[in-house]
Design a protein around this motif. Sequence first.
Motif, PDB file in Angstrom:
ATOM      1  N   CYS A  49       0.836  -1.209   0.000  1.00 26.76           N
ATOM      2  CA  CYS A  49       0.000   0.000   0.000  1.00 26.76           C
ATOM      3  C   CYS A  49       0.868   1.255   0.000  1.00 26.76           C
ATOM      4  CB  CYS A  49      -0.917  -0.029   1.215  1.00 26.76           C
ATOM      5  SG  CYS A  49      -1.892   1.471   1.462  1.00 26.76           S
ATOM      6  N   THR A  50       1.899   1.261   0.845  1.00 30.96           N
ATOM      7  CA  THR A  50       2.789   2.422   0.926  1.00 30.96           C
ATOM      8  C   THR A  50       3.545   2.620  -0.380  1.00 30.96           C
ATOM      9  OG1 THR A  50       3.066   1.966   3.279  1.00 30.96           O
ATOM     10  CG2 THR A  50       4.620   3.490   2.281  1.00 30.96           C
ATOM     11  N   ALA A  51       3.959   1.530  -1.017  1.00 31.99           N
ATOM     12  CA  ALA A  51       4.699   1.629  -2.274  1.00 31.99           C
ATOM     13  C   ALA A  51       3.856   2.267  -3.371  1.00 31.99           C
ATOM     14  CB  ALA A  51       5.171   0.241  -2.711  1.00 31.99           C
ATOM     15  N   ILE A  52       2.606   1.841  -3.476  1.00 33.52           N
ATOM     16  CA  ILE A  52       1.724   2.398  -4.502  1.00 33.52           C
ATOM     17  C   ILE A  52       1.485   3.892  -4.256  1.00 33.52           C
ATOM     18  CG2 ILE A  52      -0.621   2.326  -5.437  1.00 33.52           C
ATOM     19  CD1 ILE A  52      -0.585  -0.707  -4.861  1.00 33.52           C
ATOM     20  N   LEU A  53       1.258   4.256  -3.023  1.00 40.97           N
ATOM     21  CA  LEU A  53       1.025   5.665  -2.696  1.00 40.97           C
ATOM     22  C   LEU A  53       2.293   6.504  -2.873  1.00 40.97           C
ATOM     23  CD1 LEU A  53      -1.190   5.073   0.436  1.00 40.97           C
ATOM     24  CD2 LEU A  53      -1.936   6.159  -1.694  1.00 40.97           C
ATOM     25  N   THR A  54       3.450   5.903  -2.639  1.00 42.81           N
ATOM     26  CA  THR A  54       4.709   6.614  -2.897  1.00 42.81           C
ATOM     27  C   THR A  54       4.838   6.959  -4.371  1.00 42.81           C
ATOM     28  OG1 THR A  54       5.821   5.536  -1.032  1.00 42.81           O
ATOM     29  CG2 THR A  54       7.226   6.420  -2.771  1.00 42.81           C
ATOM     30  N   LEU A  55       4.451   6.032  -5.240  1.00 41.10           N
ATOM     31  CA  LEU A  55       4.487   6.301  -6.681  1.00 41.10           C
ATOM     32  C   LEU A  55       3.539   7.437  -7.064  1.00 41.10           C
ATOM     33  CD1 LEU A  55       4.501   2.621  -8.033  1.00 41.10           C
ATOM     34  CD2 LEU A  55       6.404   4.241  -8.093  1.00 41.10           C
ATOM     35  N   LEU A  56       2.473   7.607  -6.312  1.00 42.49           N
ATOM     36  CA  LEU A  56       1.482   8.648  -6.611  1.00 42.49           C
ATOM     37  C   LEU A  56       1.816   9.993  -5.971  1.00 42.49           C
ATOM     38  CD1 LEU A  56      -1.813   6.573  -6.137  1.00 42.49           C
ATOM     39  CD2 LEU A  56      -0.699   7.196  -8.295  1.00 42.49           C
ATOM     40  N   THR A  57       2.847  10.047  -5.124  1.00 39.15           N
ATOM     41  CA  THR A  57       3.168  11.269  -4.391  1.00 39.15           C
ATOM     42  C   THR A  57       3.470  12.462  -5.297  1.00 39.15           C
ATOM     43  OG1 THR A  57       3.941  10.040  -2.460  1.00 39.15           O
ATOM     44  CG2 THR A  57       4.721  12.308  -2.692  1.00 39.15           C
ATOM     45  N   PRO A  58       4.311  12.338  -6.345  1.00 38.79           N
ATOM     46  CA  PRO A  58       4.572  13.505  -7.201  1.00 38.79           C
ATOM     47  C   PRO A  58       3.305  14.065  -7.847  1.00 38.79           C
ATOM     48  CG  PRO A  58       6.202  11.799  -7.595  1.00 38.79           C
ATOM     49  CD  PRO A  58       5.143  11.178  -6.740  1.00 38.79           C
ATOM     50  N   ILE A  59       2.427  13.178  -8.300  1.00 36.66           N
ATOM     51  CA  ILE A  59       1.179  13.632  -8.920  1.00 36.66           C
ATOM     52  C   ILE A  59       0.327  14.377  -7.902  1.00 36.66           C
ATOM     53  CG2 ILE A  59      -0.956  12.858 -10.029  1.00 36.66           C
ATOM     54  CD1 ILE A  59       0.600  10.453 -11.104  1.00 36.66           C
ATOM     55  N   ALA A  60       0.269  13.831  -6.676  1.00 35.44           N
ATOM     56  CA  ALA A  60      -0.520  14.476  -5.631  1.00 35.44           C
ATOM     57  C   ALA A  60       0.036  15.850  -5.298  1.00 35.44           C
ATOM     58  CB  ALA A  60      -0.536  13.592  -4.385  1.00 35.44           C
ATOM     59  N   ARG A 115      -0.161  11.302   2.059  1.00 37.51           N
ATOM     60  CA  ARG A 115       0.762  10.989   3.154  1.00 37.51           C
ATOM     61  C   ARG A 115       0.029  10.335   4.337  1.00 37.51           C
ATOM     62  NH1 ARG A 115       5.931  10.288   2.737  1.00 37.51           N
ATOM     63  NH2 ARG A 115       6.291  11.067   4.860  1.00 37.51           N
ATOM     64  N   ILE A 116      -1.185  10.782   4.620  1.00 39.37           N
ATOM     65  CA  ILE A 116      -1.969  10.153   5.686  1.00 39.37           C
ATOM     66  C   ILE A 116      -2.270   8.697   5.326  1.00 39.37           C
ATOM     67  CG2 ILE A 116      -4.211  10.138   6.844  1.00 39.37           C
ATOM     68  CD1 ILE A 116      -4.167  13.197   6.720  1.00 39.37           C
ATOM     69  N   LEU A 117      -2.645   8.454   4.061  1.00 44.06           N
ATOM     70  CA  LEU A 117      -2.935   7.085   3.614  1.00 44.06           C
ATOM     71  C   LEU A 117      -1.684   6.209   3.663  1.00 44.06           C
ATOM     72  CD1 LEU A 117      -5.311   7.808   0.592  1.00 44.06           C
ATOM     73  CD2 LEU A 117      -5.930   6.917   2.858  1.00 44.06           C
ATOM     74  N   GLU A 118      -0.523   6.788   3.359  1.00 41.64           N
ATOM     75  CA  GLU A 118       0.724   6.032   3.498  1.00 41.64           C
ATOM     76  C   GLU A 118       0.927   5.601   4.946  1.00 41.64           C
ATOM     77  OE1 GLU A 118       4.407   7.392   1.787  1.00 41.64           O
ATOM     78  OE2 GLU A 118       3.343   8.539   0.265  1.00 41.64           O
ATOM     79  N   GLY A 119       0.643   6.505   5.859  1.00 38.72           N
ATOM     80  CA  GLY A 119       0.767   6.170   7.270  1.00 38.72           C
ATOM     81  C   GLY A 119      -0.179   5.055   7.680  1.00 38.72           C
ATOM     82  N   ILE A 120      -1.401   5.080   7.136  1.00 39.21           N
ATOM     83  CA  ILE A 120      -2.360   4.008   7.428  1.00 39.21           C
ATOM     84  C   ILE A 120      -1.813   2.662   6.960  1.00 39.21           C
ATOM     85  CG2 ILE A 120      -4.624   3.092   6.768  1.00 39.21           C
ATOM     86  CD1 ILE A 120      -5.666   5.973   6.784  1.00 39.21           C
ATOM     87  N   GLY A 121      -1.189   2.647   5.776  1.00 37.17           N
ATOM     88  CA  GLY A 121      -0.616   1.411   5.255  1.00 37.17           C
ATOM     89  C   GLY A 121       0.538   0.905   6.100  1.00 37.17           C
ATOM     90  N   GLU A 122       1.442   1.797   6.457  1.00 41.16           N
ATOM     91  CA  GLU A 122       2.613   1.390   7.233  1.00 41.16           C
ATOM     92  C   GLU A 122       2.297   1.110   8.696  1.00 41.16           C
ATOM     93  OE1 GLU A 122       6.353   3.325   7.232  1.00 41.16           O
ATOM     94  OE2 GLU A 122       6.458   3.480   5.054  1.00 41.16           O
ATOM     95  N   GLY A 123       1.148   1.588   9.164  1.00 43.67           N
ATOM     96  CA  GLY A 123       0.821   1.444  10.575  1.00 43.67           C
ATOM     97  C   GLY A 123       0.728   0.007  11.058  1.00 43.67           C
ATOM     98  N   VAL A 124       0.472  -0.924  10.153  1.00 45.71           N
ATOM     99  CA  VAL A 124       0.325  -2.324  10.559  1.00 45.71           C
ATOM    100  C   VAL A 124       1.656  -3.065  10.585  1.00 45.71           C
ATOM    101  CG1 VAL A 124      -2.009  -2.387   9.593  1.00 45.71           C
ATOM    102  CG2 VAL A 124      -0.075  -3.153   8.197  1.00 45.71           C
ATOM    103  N   THR A 125       2.716  -2.468  10.051  1.00 44.63           N
ATOM    104  CA  THR A 125       3.938  -3.240   9.815  1.00 44.63           C
ATOM    105  C   THR A 125       4.665  -3.632  11.101  1.00 44.63           C
ATOM    106  OG1 THR A 125       5.134  -1.148   9.415  1.00 44.63           O
ATOM    107  CG2 THR A 125       4.290  -2.334   7.488  1.00 44.63           C
TER     108      THR A 125
END
Length: 509
Positions: free
Chosen positions: A151-162, A174-184
Amino acid sequence: MKMRLAVAFIDEMNSCIVQDKDENNIRCEDEVLIKIPTGAGTWISARYGLMYLAFFGFVNIYAMRVNLSVAILSMVNSSFVLPNNHTNLDSECPASFNKTAKSDGDFNWDKNQQGLVLGAFFYGYLITQIPGGYFASKFGGKMLFGGGVLCTAILTLLTPIAAQTSFALLIVVRILEGIGEGVTFPAMQAMLGVWAPPWERSRLSSLVYAGVHLGTVIAQPISGVLCASNILGGWPSVFYIFGIVAIFWCILWFIFASSYPQECKWVTESELKYIHSSVKLHENFHVPWKAIWFSKEVWAIYMAIFSSNWGFYTLLTCLPSYLKDVLKYDITQDGFVASVPYLIAWLSMILSGLLADYLLTRGWLNTTQTRKLFTIIAFVFPAAFTLGTGFIGCNRIVAISFICLSLCFLVFGISGFGTNSIDLSPRFAGLIVGIGNMIGTIPGFLSPTVVGLLTENNPSRQQWSYVFYISASVYMVGAVAFFFLASGEEQAWNNVPDNDDGNQNLLNE
């Protein structure tokens, strides 16, 4: 390769003190004799293979987390950030780079906005800590850990567009990235609880979580090079490259990882017996919530996590700004300077894990003493060096040395409070860490905000010294709390019957 052990821990006992010198055996005070299967203790076993893979998972996790800390220096128009009334600060420390360097970033974000961008990740990170710990403890950590990274990887790819679309959209991503990494982290702690024999917990935990610092070591200099490279497209390439690498890792993880030893295709029968000889398995999952919430030993971990994270996140998100604004390093040209502390921390974490297990297996310290000793080291020394950083002026070598030493000792905490949840409750270690990380995430968005408020209108050495004083004070609070409240003994509520949570009886003990 045989493992030479002097102390082992069978179920909830801490009484094994003698090893047969001729055989790979462990003898306990009650005459229980455990035969360690040949080859079960090698560094090329299935459990170590899983930890190596998890190690690279954390390399990717932190590379994607910290790359923005460097990229933001190229994303922001520094001539907008530094108004005319800041020019008097230029003479405070002499510049180590050409002052005519590029300053026309794409975005006009002030210090508060930058702090919001850097801290937004942690708002999402807080949300999934407890659910991550609960589901990892109940169903296993493989899918949660891998899914969080994906999840974090996909959102990282979308960061420049965002970022190029709108400031608000970047915050959401960035909040959604945190949600993805929160379980790790909770997912990995749950996996360590079922894979790691007690006498290997420190080294296996240190091995896995050392990826945090290697990821930072890799991400900061590479991000600086990518930001300065017009051939690769500048700062957007930082997010594209790290995102693609993380997706490749996810493929390997889903193919080779297993939540439980008995599910692993690569584990031998002898290694499986070796793990199960000391790691108790439970078919059912019933959480003694009240006992966990009211346990002073658990709260010792929570307070230690908060204190450690305050200092760590302050450096992680704000160190590039300190090096650039105060010490006048150009991180986009010399990103290796910012990564040196994490390189030392990576090595120190691995060595501290080996040292902790050595002290335990030799019988020189028991579990409680080991956890307290390593936690005290992890707070007292960083507090001293953090305070010292505020007094050394513009001496870059000493400043970097103090920061390196601070992180060098801070990572000893993995073999202290960082492993302590497995000591207290292997069954609910993931859940305990999930709750602890939820509390420990608060510094993730609070410390950058504090730094922004203190340095917004006056990014001077004096203002930054206040940042260091606050971090040192928080360290000492964590040290005192853990010393008086912590324990290395397995708690009675770890083995609560599934038809009776036993909370009231446990609370009255």
